[in-house]
Design a protein around this motif. Sequence first.
Motif, PDB file in Angstrom:
ATOM      1  N   GLU A   1     -14.776  -2.844  -3.757  1.00 50.89           N
ATOM      2  CA  GLU A   1     -13.529  -2.223  -4.232  1.00 50.89           C
ATOM      3  C   GLU A   1     -12.846  -3.117  -5.264  1.00 50.89           C
ATOM      4  OE1 GLU A   1      -9.360  -0.561  -2.297  1.00 50.89           O
ATOM      5  OE2 GLU A   1     -11.158  -0.702  -1.041  1.00 50.89           O
ATOM      6  N   MET A   2     -12.866  -4.426  -5.033  1.00 52.38           N
ATOM      7  CA  MET A   2     -12.270  -5.362  -5.982  1.00 52.38           C
ATOM      8  C   MET A   2     -13.020  -5.353  -7.310  1.00 52.38           C
ATOM      9  SD  MET A   2     -11.263  -8.660  -3.615  1.00 52.38           S
ATOM     10  CE  MET A   2     -10.449  -9.544  -4.953  1.00 52.38           C
TER      11      MET A   2
ATOM     12  N   ARG B   1       0.835  -1.205   0.000  1.00 56.51           N
ATOM     13  CA  ARG B   1       0.000   0.000   0.000  1.00 56.51           C
ATOM     14  C   ARG B   1       0.868   1.253   0.000  1.00 56.51           C
ATOM     15  NH1 ARG B   1      -5.438  -0.276   0.949  1.00 56.51           N
ATOM     16  NH2 ARG B   1      -6.289  -2.136   1.984  1.00 56.51           N
TER      17      ARG B   1
ATOM     18  N   TYR C   1      -5.778  -8.353  -1.508  1.00 56.77           N
ATOM     19  CA  TYR C   1      -7.216  -8.302  -1.222  1.00 56.77           C
ATOM     20  C   TYR C   1      -7.710  -9.631  -0.661  1.00 56.77           C
ATOM     21  CZ  TYR C   1      -8.179  -3.732  -3.294  1.00 56.77           C
ATOM     22  OH  TYR C   1      -8.248  -2.387  -3.540  1.00 56.77           O
ATOM     23  N   ASN C   2      -7.181 -10.728  -1.189  1.00 58.92           N
ATOM     24  CA  ASN C   2      -7.595 -12.041  -0.691  1.00 58.92           C
ATOM     25  C   ASN C   2      -7.273 -12.195   0.796  1.00 58.92           C
ATOM     26  OD1 ASN C   2      -8.494 -12.723  -3.208  1.00 58.92           O
ATOM     27  ND2 ASN C   2      -6.710 -13.937  -3.750  1.00 58.92           N
TER      28      ASN C   2
ATOM     29  N   PHE D   1     -11.685 -12.775  -6.329  1.00 62.54           N
ATOM     30  CA  PHE D   1     -11.215 -13.444  -5.133  1.00 62.54           C
ATOM     31  C   PHE D   1     -10.899 -14.900  -5.438  1.00 62.54           C
ATOM     32  CE2 PHE D   1     -12.607 -15.871  -1.221  1.00 62.54           C
ATOM     33  CZ  PHE D   1     -11.443 -15.632  -0.516  1.00 62.54           C
TER      34      PHE D   1
ATOM     35  N   ILE E   1      -6.984  -9.700   2.951  1.00 63.24           N
ATOM     36  CA  ILE E   1      -7.894  -8.811   3.676  1.00 63.24           C
ATOM     37  C   ILE E   1      -9.257  -9.488   3.863  1.00 63.24           C
ATOM     38  CG2 ILE E   1      -9.164  -6.627   3.540  1.00 63.24           C
ATOM     39  CD1 ILE E   1      -6.686  -5.501   2.014  1.00 63.24           C
TER      40      ILE E   1
ATOM     41  N   THR F   1      -1.905   1.020  -3.677  1.00 65.75           N
ATOM     42  CA  THR F   1      -2.973   0.108  -4.085  1.00 65.75           C
ATOM     43  C   THR F   1      -2.652  -1.279  -3.532  1.00 65.75           C
ATOM     44  OG1 THR F   1      -4.290  -0.688  -5.962  1.00 65.75           O
ATOM     45  CG2 THR F   1      -1.909  -0.597  -6.274  1.00 65.75           C
ATOM     46  N   VAL F   2      -3.548  -2.228  -3.765  1.00 65.99           N
ATOM     47  CA  VAL F   2      -3.372  -3.597  -3.272  1.00 65.99           C
ATOM     48  C   VAL F   2      -3.592  -4.554  -4.426  1.00 65.99           C
ATOM     49  CG1 VAL F   2      -4.226  -5.352  -1.651  1.00 65.99           C
ATOM     50  CG2 VAL F   2      -4.108  -2.960  -0.940  1.00 65.99           C
TER      51      VAL F   2
ATOM     52  N   THR G   1     -14.789  -4.397   0.755  1.00 62.91           N
ATOM     53  CA  THR G   1     -13.625  -4.910   0.037  1.00 62.91           C
ATOM     54  C   THR G   1     -14.022  -5.517  -1.298  1.00 62.91           C
ATOM     55  OG1 THR G   1     -12.497  -5.381   2.130  1.00 62.91           O
ATOM     56  CG2 THR G   1     -11.645  -6.477   0.164  1.00 62.91           C
TER      57      THR G   1
END
Length: 261
Positions: A247-248, A214, A225-226, A255, A228, A219-220, A244
């Motif tokens: 956002e994805m 980040r 994200y997975n 995912f 998170i 960004t991620v 989340t």
Amino acid sequence: MDEVMGNVLMKMFGRLLAHEQVETILDQMKSASVTLSTAQFNALLGACLHASIRRMGPSAREREFCSQVLARMEREGILPNHNTFLILFKLYNLKWWIDETNLLYQRMKTMGFTPTEEIYDLVLATYFKHGAHDRISLLVEDMNKQGLKGTEKSCIAAIRFLAHRGNIPSMLESLSRYKQAGFVPSLGLFDSMIQGCLKANCHESATQLVEEMRLTHDTVSVWGYNLILWKQGRANDLEGIHHTMAEMRRKHLKFNDGSYA
């Protein structure tokens, strides 16, 4: 025969892999009291490498020619230098000759030479091509022992390999050297490291990498994200999961369901 003419002819016959003519020229130069040097033999090997590149890779002829050149060097009592090894590694790398690469690497170490970063790149590439995981591990250990940061290419290869193998301490050590060398990890490299951490159940290290990602890229990545989502799921944070996932979706990311099983 004088040295200048001899050198020109050796390069020409070297590209033709005409070993007998090369031997004759070497003998004539010695008869004319020309002192043979490592640089002259390197030029011969370099001519062989040049010819191999033009032919899209070496064959058994190039292999035999190089063996004969090295044998003549040994008979003359002429020692190889770093350039000698570099030329040979480049030649072997053209066709991923792993046995020759491994023997040459061991010979280099036995003779007390320290491989350069470019040589590590070539050897790593050959080992990766053959999936020689044990040899890759030893090579990475050698780099770490010598305190070599490596080129960006070799660092990325080592980090991704260690992540895939689940060797997280060595992966993080290699990452540290990578950053010390002034390189910035890409999102893809962060992804590989986070994935490796999660598969090795090193969730704390994975979380630290997500935070670093980040800060570095604002960004991620997918695996970030997975992680998170996985943590939000364990905490039963339904609102966080919804945020989340939204956002994805905006970033067109998916995912990896079951990644942490």
